[in-house]
Design an enzyme around this catalytic site. Structure first.
Site, PDB file in Angstrom:
ATOM      1  N   GLU A  24       0.849  -1.194   0.000  1.00 13.04           N
ATOM      2  CA  GLU A  24       0.000   0.000   0.000  1.00 13.04           C
ATOM      3  C   GLU A  24       0.889   1.251   0.000  1.00 13.04           C
ATOM      4  OE1 GLU A  24      -2.455   1.582  -0.742  1.00 13.04           O
ATOM      5  OE2 GLU A  24      -4.067   1.328   0.711  1.00 13.04           O
ATOM      6  N   ASP A  25       0.380   2.330  -0.565  1.00 12.76           N
ATOM      7  CA  ASP A  25       1.165   3.573  -0.581  1.00 12.76           C
ATOM      8  C   ASP A  25       1.190   4.256   0.780  1.00 12.76           C
ATOM      9  OD1 ASP A  25      -1.541   4.266  -0.716  1.00 12.76           O
ATOM     10  OD2 ASP A  25      -1.312   5.694  -2.360  1.00 12.76           O
ATOM     11  N   ASP A  38      -3.702   6.125   6.203  1.00 14.01           N
ATOM     12  CA  ASP A  38      -4.108   7.398   6.787  1.00 14.01           C
ATOM     13  C   ASP A  38      -5.094   7.093   7.929  1.00 14.01           C
ATOM     14  OD1 ASP A  38      -4.449  10.163   6.967  1.00 14.01           O
ATOM     15  OD2 ASP A  38      -5.901  10.267   5.353  1.00 14.01           O
ATOM     16  N   THR A  39      -6.399   7.187   7.700  1.00 17.36           N
ATOM     17  CA  THR A  39      -7.354   6.816   8.756  1.00 17.36           C
ATOM     18  C   THR A  39      -7.333   5.313   9.003  1.00 17.36           C
ATOM     19  OG1 THR A  39      -9.173   6.481   7.202  1.00 17.36           O
ATOM     20  CG2 THR A  39      -8.916   8.707   8.099  1.00 17.36           C
ATOM     21  N   GLY A  40      -6.966   4.554   7.968  1.00 19.62           N
ATOM     22  CA  GLY A  40      -6.914   3.094   8.084  1.00 19.62           C
ATOM     23  C   GLY A  40      -8.154   2.399   7.527  1.00 19.62           C
ATOM     24  N   THR A  53      -9.445   2.284   4.458  1.00 20.82           N
ATOM     25  CA  THR A  53      -9.226   1.586   3.189  1.00 20.82           C
ATOM     26  C   THR A  53      -8.556   0.243   3.443  1.00 20.82           C
ATOM     27  OG1 THR A  53      -8.924   3.739   2.146  1.00 20.82           O
ATOM     28  CG2 THR A  53      -8.214   1.819   0.871  1.00 20.82           C
ATOM     29  N   LEU A  54      -7.482   0.282   4.220  1.00 20.59           N
ATOM     30  CA  LEU A  54      -6.735  -0.946   4.464  1.00 20.59           C
ATOM     31  C   LEU A  54      -7.539  -1.962   5.276  1.00 20.59           C
ATOM     32  CD1 LEU A  54      -4.108  -2.130   3.683  1.00 20.59           C
ATOM     33  CD2 LEU A  54      -3.081  -1.199   5.734  1.00 20.59           C
ATOM     34  N   ASP A  81      -0.968  10.823  -5.483  1.00 18.26           N
ATOM     35  CA  ASP A  81      -1.461  11.900  -6.337  1.00 18.26           C
ATOM     36  C   ASP A  81      -2.261  12.953  -5.589  1.00 18.26           C
ATOM     37  OD1 ASP A  81      -3.780  10.223  -5.820  1.00 18.26           O
ATOM     38  OD2 ASP A  81      -4.773  11.400  -7.369  1.00 18.26           O
ATOM     39  N   ARG A  86       2.015  11.767  -9.600  1.00 18.27           N
ATOM     40  CA  ARG A  86       2.389  10.391  -9.267  1.00 18.27           C
ATOM     41  C   ARG A  86       3.808  10.054  -9.728  1.00 18.27           C
ATOM     42  NH1 ARG A  86      -2.241   7.557  -7.586  1.00 18.27           N
ATOM     43  NH2 ARG A  86      -4.176   8.134  -8.605  1.00 18.27           N
TER      44      ARG A  86
HETATM   45  P1  IMP Z   1      -7.337   5.891   4.569  1.00 13.33           P
HETATM   46  O1  IMP Z   1      -8.501   5.009   4.221  1.00 13.33           O
HETATM   47  O2  IMP Z   1      -7.787   7.141   5.273  1.00 13.33           O
HETATM   48  O3  IMP Z   1      -6.259   5.191   5.345  1.00 13.33           O
HETATM   49  O4  IMP Z   1      -6.759   6.441   3.206  1.00 13.33           O
HETATM   50  C1  IMP Z   1      -5.894   5.724   2.429  1.00 13.33           C
HETATM   51  C2  IMP Z   1      -5.884   6.227   1.010  1.00 13.33           C
HETATM   52  O5  IMP Z   1      -6.127   7.638   0.923  1.00 13.33           O
HETATM   53  C3  IMP Z   1      -4.501   6.001   0.433  1.00 13.33           C
HETATM   54  O6  IMP Z   1      -4.397   4.728  -0.170  1.00 13.33           O
HETATM   55  C4  IMP Z   1      -4.373   7.149  -0.544  1.00 13.33           C
HETATM   56  O7  IMP Z   1      -4.908   6.773  -1.801  1.00 13.33           O
HETATM   57  C5  IMP Z   1      -5.214   8.257   0.056  1.00 13.33           C
HETATM   58  N1  IMP Z   1      -4.394   9.227   0.819  1.00 13.33           N
HETATM   59  C6  IMP Z   1      -4.360   9.397   2.153  1.00 13.33           C
HETATM   60  N2  IMP Z   1      -3.490  10.355   2.512  1.00 13.33           N
HETATM   61  C7  IMP Z   1      -2.939  10.798   1.355  1.00 13.33           C
HETATM   62  C8  IMP Z   1      -1.925  11.802   1.054  1.00 13.33           C
HETATM   63  O8  IMP Z   1      -1.352  12.481   1.919  1.00 13.33           O
HETATM   64  N3  IMP Z   1      -1.620  11.946  -0.274  1.00 13.33           N
HETATM   65  C9  IMP Z   1      -2.211  11.219  -1.268  1.00 13.33           C
HETATM   66  N4  IMP Z   1      -3.144  10.287  -1.020  1.00 13.33           N
HETATM   67  C10 IMP Z   1      -3.507  10.081   0.265  1.00 13.33           C
END
Ligand code: IMP
Length: 174
Positions: free
Chosen positions: A96-97, A100-102, A104-105, A156, A162
């Site tokens: 995974e790139d 953030d909040t977690g 998605t993962l 992005d 990217r």
């Molecule tokens: P989460 O579900 O909040 O953990 O978000 C994860 C997804 O949000 C990542 O896979 C990214 O695609 C996108 N994302 C979160 N933070 C960033 C950032 O700082 N730059 C670009 N994409 C981000």
């Protein structure tokens, strides 16, 4: 918006990727490894990791999208590209790139767990720890970063940046 300060240089990324790849090579040396790259953000990270992995492995790609504003995930995630390789009984490593909040993962891990892999681990280039809303265990972390929106090295803003070989913050244009 435009690219601001470089937070992680190309050299720092490349040397960390090498370290992670050697740990992965050791940990997965007798195992049937399936690396699952989460599109689009992790494509460059996967590509660089692969160049340093000499163990036998398979790769596959998955894509998800979340509803709501682009810079803020709302917790509602859906799959836009399914896995094609059978994960059942394989040692799956999600690439995974950024976490953030977690949300998605968490969604991706629940989906992959339903395929009954032999093991399920996570390798993420970036960890925005202080933003976490759901607990996620990241087995291989590239860098922990503060709560700033970053672009580059696969990440992005509105599909741009990217291609940058480094990770940088994003700032308002004057
Ligand atoms: P989460 O579900 O909040 O953990 O978000 C994860 C997804 O949000 C990542 O896979 C990214 O695609 C996108 N994302 C979160 N933070 C960033 C950032 O700082 N730059 C670009 N994409 C981000």
């Amino acid at each position: 918006m435009k690219v601001g300060k470089v937070l992680i240089s190309q050299e720092q990324i490349q040397s960390r990727v090498k370290e992670l790849a050697s740990r992965i090579s050791l940990d997965y040396r007798e195992k049937d490894l399936l690396m699952v790259c989460i599109l689009k953000g992790a494509f460059m990270f996967l590509g660089d990791l692969l160049k340093h992995l000499s163990i036998p492995l398979k790769i596959d790609f998955m894509a998800t999208s979340s509803y709501g504003r682009r810079t803020k995930t709302t917790g509602k995630v859906r799959i836009t590209k399914e896995l094609e390789v059978d994960a059942h009984g394989r040692h799956v490593l999600v690439v995974e790139d950024i976490v953030d909040t977690g949300h998605t993962l968490k969604f991706i891990l629940d989906y992959l767990a339903s395929k009954e892999p032999a093991s399920l681990k996570v390798c993420a280039l970036l960890d925005k720890k202080e933003r976490r809303e759901v607990p996620i265990n990241i087995d291989y972390v590239g860098f922990t970063i503060p709560n700033v929106f970053v672009v580059g090295y696969g990440l992005d803003y509105a599909e741009r940046y990217r291609n940058l070989p480094y990770v940088a913050s994003l700032v308002e244009e004057d």
